[in-house]
Design a protein around this motif. Sequence first.
Motif, PDB file in Angstrom:
ATOM      1  N   GLY A 130     -33.917 114.597 -21.459  1.00  0.00           N
ATOM      2  CA  GLY A 130     -33.089 115.098 -20.412  1.00  0.00           C
ATOM      3  C   GLY A 130     -32.854 114.088 -18.822  1.00  0.00           C
ATOM      4  O   GLY A 130     -32.180 114.579 -18.086  1.00  0.00           O
ATOM      5  N   MET A 131     -33.576 113.195 -19.048  1.00  0.00           N
ATOM      6  CA  MET A 131     -33.420 111.927 -18.091  1.00  0.00           C
ATOM      7  C   MET A 131     -32.594 110.896 -18.251  1.00  0.00           C
ATOM      8  O   MET A 131     -32.383 110.242 -17.323  1.00  0.00           O
ATOM      9  N   LEU A 132     -32.038 110.686 -19.442  1.00  0.00           N
ATOM     10  CA  LEU A 132     -31.534 109.536 -19.890  1.00  0.00           C
ATOM     11  C   LEU A 132     -29.826 109.393 -20.053  1.00  0.00           C
ATOM     12  O   LEU A 132     -29.558 110.079 -20.812  1.00  0.00           O
ATOM     13  N   PRO A 133     -29.322 108.507 -19.262  1.00  0.00           N
ATOM     14  CA  PRO A 133     -27.979 108.225 -19.461  1.00  0.00           C
ATOM     15  C   PRO A 133     -27.470 107.366 -20.491  1.00  0.00           C
ATOM     16  O   PRO A 133     -28.570 106.454 -20.704  1.00  0.00           O
ATOM     17  N   SER A 134     -26.275 106.905 -20.636  1.00  0.00           N
ATOM     18  CA  SER A 134     -25.840 105.987 -21.267  1.00  0.00           C
ATOM     19  C   SER A 134     -24.401 105.679 -21.000  1.00  0.00           C
ATOM     20  O   SER A 134     -23.697 106.608 -20.694  1.00  0.00           O
ATOM     21  N   ALA A 135     -24.018 104.370 -21.477  1.00  0.00           N
ATOM     22  CA  ALA A 135     -22.760 104.024 -21.202  1.00  0.00           C
ATOM     23  C   ALA A 135     -22.137 103.392 -22.635  1.00  0.00           C
ATOM     24  O   ALA A 135     -22.927 102.826 -23.173  1.00  0.00           O
ATOM     25  N   ASN A 187     -31.981 120.073 -17.833  1.00  0.00           N
ATOM     26  CA  ASN A 187     -32.082 119.170 -16.900  1.00  0.00           C
ATOM     27  C   ASN A 187     -30.676 118.314 -16.817  1.00  0.00           C
ATOM     28  O   ASN A 187     -30.143 117.812 -17.624  1.00  0.00           O
ATOM     29  N   PRO A 188     -30.199 118.313 -15.411  1.00  0.00           N
ATOM     30  CA  PRO A 188     -28.730 117.776 -15.321  1.00  0.00           C
ATOM     31  C   PRO A 188     -28.938 116.281 -15.010  1.00  0.00           C
ATOM     32  O   PRO A 188     -27.802 115.608 -14.851  1.00  0.00           O
TER      33      PRO A 188
END
Length: 368
Positions: A263-268, A300-301
């Motif tokens: 719930g903590m991990l972004p991606s591009a 989790n946002p």
Amino acid sequence: MTHSLLLLPGDGIGPEVMAETRRVLAWFTQNRNLAFAVEEDLVGGIAYETHGTPAPDAMMAKALAADAVLFGAVGGPRWDKLPFRDKPEQGLLRLRKDLGLFANLRPALCFEALKDASTLKPEIVAGLDILIVRELTGGVYFGEPRGIETLADGSRRGVDTQVYTSGEIRRIARVAFELARLRGRRVASAEKSNVMHTSVLWREEVQALHDAEFPDVQLTHILADNCAMQLVRNLRQFDVIVTDNLFGDLLSDEAAQLTGSIGMLPSASLGARDAAGRQPALYEPIHGSAPDIAGQGLANPIAGLLSFAMCLRYSFGRAEDAALLERAVERVLAEGYRTADIAQPGMTKLGTAAMTSAILKALDKLAA
Ligand code: NAD
């Protein structure tokens, strides 16, 4: 300058998380002199139910026209029995393919406040800062022939094809080398050249590009299975890891777990820049639609919000604003606020919207 954004919330917790991103987006509009033209559309299971396809043409046209796409998540048990072409995940695969998003950037960062939440010992995970660059539009998820056939004897055969060209390998390796120059100048290229022909080609092409154009970056080759092992053993040896679609899928999920929560991990995901400098881009949390917690206000946002931070950095050239949002997240975690997935004893447990409110407050304080 107005930036055009297409929001695709999708299924499950996708819409819950996207609603929080909208609040943060509004904060940046009000406080940081940013202007967005925002559109929203359906993708995935909800698009299939409404339009009969997980990736409607009208949505795709909007995605192609936008400066960037913010994506939530797709999928869920409701659609598990659909034929392959109608499955919600096809919505995401078509976006990746039609926008030419060949480079997937997945940072695995460990926030200081969360080092105790990792399944690894804090001294191993502290300071974790890895960028996994995954090839996204080639390899075994797209290679032909593919499918399931019935053989003459009545048994069945399933086929997927792993295929890469030198051009595909070089363009993803270039992205990795260029990003490494902005970081620790180290690239580890992960493949299985001991058993796969595509991997032999991968290793040769990455090495050739390195020798010709990036001798200032340290390049090592590592077998993907060893890479998986090293990620839980001695992960600080890595700076940038570049790998193919299949291995990248696995290695980036493994790296994700090291930081405590998906719930903590972004991606591009980025495409090729055109002559006018426009670069197709899609930003999304790496988690799925989490049907087990959907609709309960528990999600989790932060992964979604950090994806928006990546969008500010890579699509809109606003590195300072991206860092501001990342610092606000860091601060809220340091103050002891946690959603259920990263809960720790003695910390204050918040739901989805309350976590965003705390981050907005932190933004107010940091910007004051
Ligand atoms: P998932 O990421 O949805 O969930 C895995 C676990 O992590 C669940 O226990 C979930 O509750 C938890 N989790 C995920 N995101 C969270 C968040 N933001 N906050 C708190 N907890 C969170 O993976 P899954 O269960 O394997 O897949 C569920 C559905 O999502 C499937 O239909 C799958 O195909 C789809 N999926 C979609 C994407 C995408 O849209 N990019 C990615 C992965 C999976």
